[in-house]
Design an enzyme around this catalytic site. Structure first.
Site, short mmCIF file in Angstrom:
data_model
loop_
_atom_site.label_atom_id
_atom_site.label_comp_id
_atom_site.label_asym_id
_atom_site.label_seq_id
_atom_site.Cartn_x
_atom_site.Cartn_y
_atom_site.Cartn_z
N ASP A 149 2.05 9.59 -5.41
CA ASP A 149 1.92 11.04 -5.26
C ASP A 149 1.99 11.50 -3.81
O ASP A 149 1.97 12.71 -3.54
CB ASP A 149 0.63 11.55 -5.92
CG ASP A 149 -0.62 10.88 -5.38
OD1 ASP A 149 -0.50 9.99 -4.52
OD2 ASP A 149 -1.72 11.24 -5.84
N HIS B 284 -9.88 0.95 -0.72
CA HIS B 284 -9.78 1.60 0.57
C HIS B 284 -11.13 1.50 1.30
O HIS B 284 -12.17 1.82 0.73
CB HIS B 284 -9.44 3.08 0.40
CG HIS B 284 -8.02 3.36 0.01
ND1 HIS B 284 -7.45 2.86 -1.12
CD2 HIS B 284 -7.07 4.11 0.62
CE1 HIS B 284 -6.19 3.29 -1.21
NE2 HIS B 284 -5.94 4.05 -0.16
N GLU C 252 -11.43 3.04 7.23
CA GLU C 252 -10.43 3.99 7.72
C GLU C 252 -11.19 5.19 8.30
O GLU C 252 -11.34 5.31 9.51
CB GLU C 252 -9.52 4.40 6.56
CG GLU C 252 -8.40 5.35 6.95
CD GLU C 252 -7.61 5.84 5.73
OE1 GLU C 252 -6.57 6.45 5.95
OE2 GLU C 252 -8.04 5.63 4.58
N HIS D 188 1.35 5.01 -2.12
CA HIS D 188 0.89 6.00 -3.09
C HIS D 188 2.06 6.80 -3.64
O HIS D 188 2.78 7.47 -2.87
CB HIS D 188 -0.12 6.95 -2.43
CG HIS D 188 -1.43 6.31 -2.10
ND1 HIS D 188 -2.48 6.28 -2.98
CD2 HIS D 188 -1.86 5.67 -0.97
CE1 HIS D 188 -3.51 5.66 -2.42
NE2 HIS D 188 -3.15 5.29 -1.20
N ASP E 63 1.81 3.79 3.23
CA ASP E 63 0.72 4.57 2.66
C ASP E 63 1.28 5.73 1.85
O ASP E 63 1.44 5.65 0.65
CB ASP E 63 -0.25 5.04 3.75
CG ASP E 63 -1.56 5.58 3.19
OD1 ASP E 63 -1.80 5.42 1.99
OD2 ASP E 63 -2.34 6.15 3.96
N HIS F 180 0.86 -1.19 0.00
CA HIS F 180 0.00 0.00 0.00
C HIS F 180 0.89 1.24 0.00
O HIS F 180 1.31 1.74 1.05
CB HIS F 180 -0.91 -0.01 1.23
CG HIS F 180 -2.02 0.99 1.16
ND1 HIS F 180 -3.35 0.62 1.09
CD2 HIS F 180 -2.03 2.34 1.10
CE1 HIS F 180 -4.11 1.70 1.02
NE2 HIS F 180 -3.32 2.77 1.03
#
Length: 324
Positions: A16, A189, A192, A14, A270, A12
């Site tokens: 960006d 996702h 959360e 990202h 993350d 997991h």
């Protein structure tokens, strides 16, 4: 314990949300360290919504071929420092078309540079293309069609990301249905910003093989049983959940309880920049707060490899590395 030499798997991650100061400075020479800390690091976030906003500044400087190549190379440098042996890197192609690139070009650029960096560093890597909660159904379908177009390459899966609490699932059901019909591996996702009901709804309507985060599953014993029975993997991101204030502090985080429930879980960062973390830090925190040792991390990394969207050949290779 020093975890620098521990082999790691990250599912997991990202793109960006993981730009180092060095690469931001290379793209924008005028930025200062204070500006970078203020605009790119989200440790002052009060919620998931604020956390996501921090990514907007990164997306602004990820709009050309050169910029996309630079940030991908930069991420591989970070992975190498963490001794990562396999990573699944996710991004939303439709966010990077503001300066003339087509979404297919965006995927091709990142796919090509990922292949080169993977070969150069020895890090096996797959790409996951994200649709976003606020996207409409056409945008979701465009994204899943990109995954389908790049089948057989290092594009390995599909994800639904962004503001879980602000937007319903309805715009994305068709895309996930297409994915399941066409044997495209999916994660999403959930659990959360919203509670365990979010995970149940996502499993019912989208049928992913994995859940991004999913920590709030702990609130429902029946859901825990379901996750175990259906072998749904949870991609857990410890510090991220503290930064977005899902939990007040590390001691309250349910990762250890989820582990003890014998669920398939793994540890990821993350967004390395927004959460101001890396896997070495995450492992150290787990060791400090929950007394995790080598056994815990090997189990989590084995879970991650088995739940990964990699080919059987790559999985076997990685399992052999961990067994050594």
């Amino acid at each position: 314990m020093n975890f620098n030499q521990t082999h790691k798997v990250e599912l997991h991650l990202h793109l960006d949300c993981s730009l180092s100061y060095e690469v931001v400075k290379e793209i924008n020479p005028n930025i200062t360290k204070d500006q970078y800390n203020n605009d790119f690091i989200g440790t002052n976030c009060s919620c998931l919504k604020d956390y996501i906003k921090c990514a907007d500044n990164a997306v602004e400087i990820m709009q050309t071929k050169k910029e996309l190549e630079l940030v991908t190379i930069d991420l591989f440098k970070q992975l190498k420092k963490d001794n990562v042996i396999y990573a699944e890197i996710r991004f939303a192609p439709l966010l990077h078309i503001n300066k003339g690139l087509m979404s297919k070009q965006v995927v091709k650029i990142i796919s090509d540079v990922t292949k080169k960096e993977s070969k150069k560093t020895g890090i096996e890597a797959g790409l996951i293309l994200c649709t976003l909660r606020h996207f409409n159904s056409d945008e979701s379908m465009e994204t899943i069609n990109l995954v389908n177009d790049f089948k057989g390459t290092n594009v390995v899966g599909f994800d639904l990301a962004a503001d879980e609490a602000g937007y319903p699932l309805k715009n994305h059901i068709e895309a996930f249905k297409f994915a399941n019909i066409n044997n495209i591996s999916c994660t999403a996702h959930a659990g959360e910003a919203l509670g365990s009901e979010s995970v149940n709804e996502t499993l019912e309507k989208l049928m992913p093989k994995r859940i991004g985060h999913g920590v709030r599953s702990i609130e429902d014993p029946n859901l825990i049983k379901r996750l175990k029975k259906e072998n749904i993997h949870l991609e857990l991101c410890l510090t991220s959940n503290i930064v977005t204030e899902v939990y007040d502090n590390y001691c309250k985080h349910p990762i250890d309880e989820l582990y003890k429930n014998d669920l398939s879980i793994s540890v990821s960062s993350d967004g390395r920049t927004i959460s101001n973390t890396n896997l070495n830090k995450e492992y150290s925190l787990l060791s400090k707060y929950f007394k995790w040792d080598e056994k815990h991390f090997i189990n989590c990394n084995m879970n991650a490899i088995k739940a990964s969207f990699a080919s059987s050949e790559v999985k076997n290779k990685l399992i052999n590395i961990l067994n050594r």
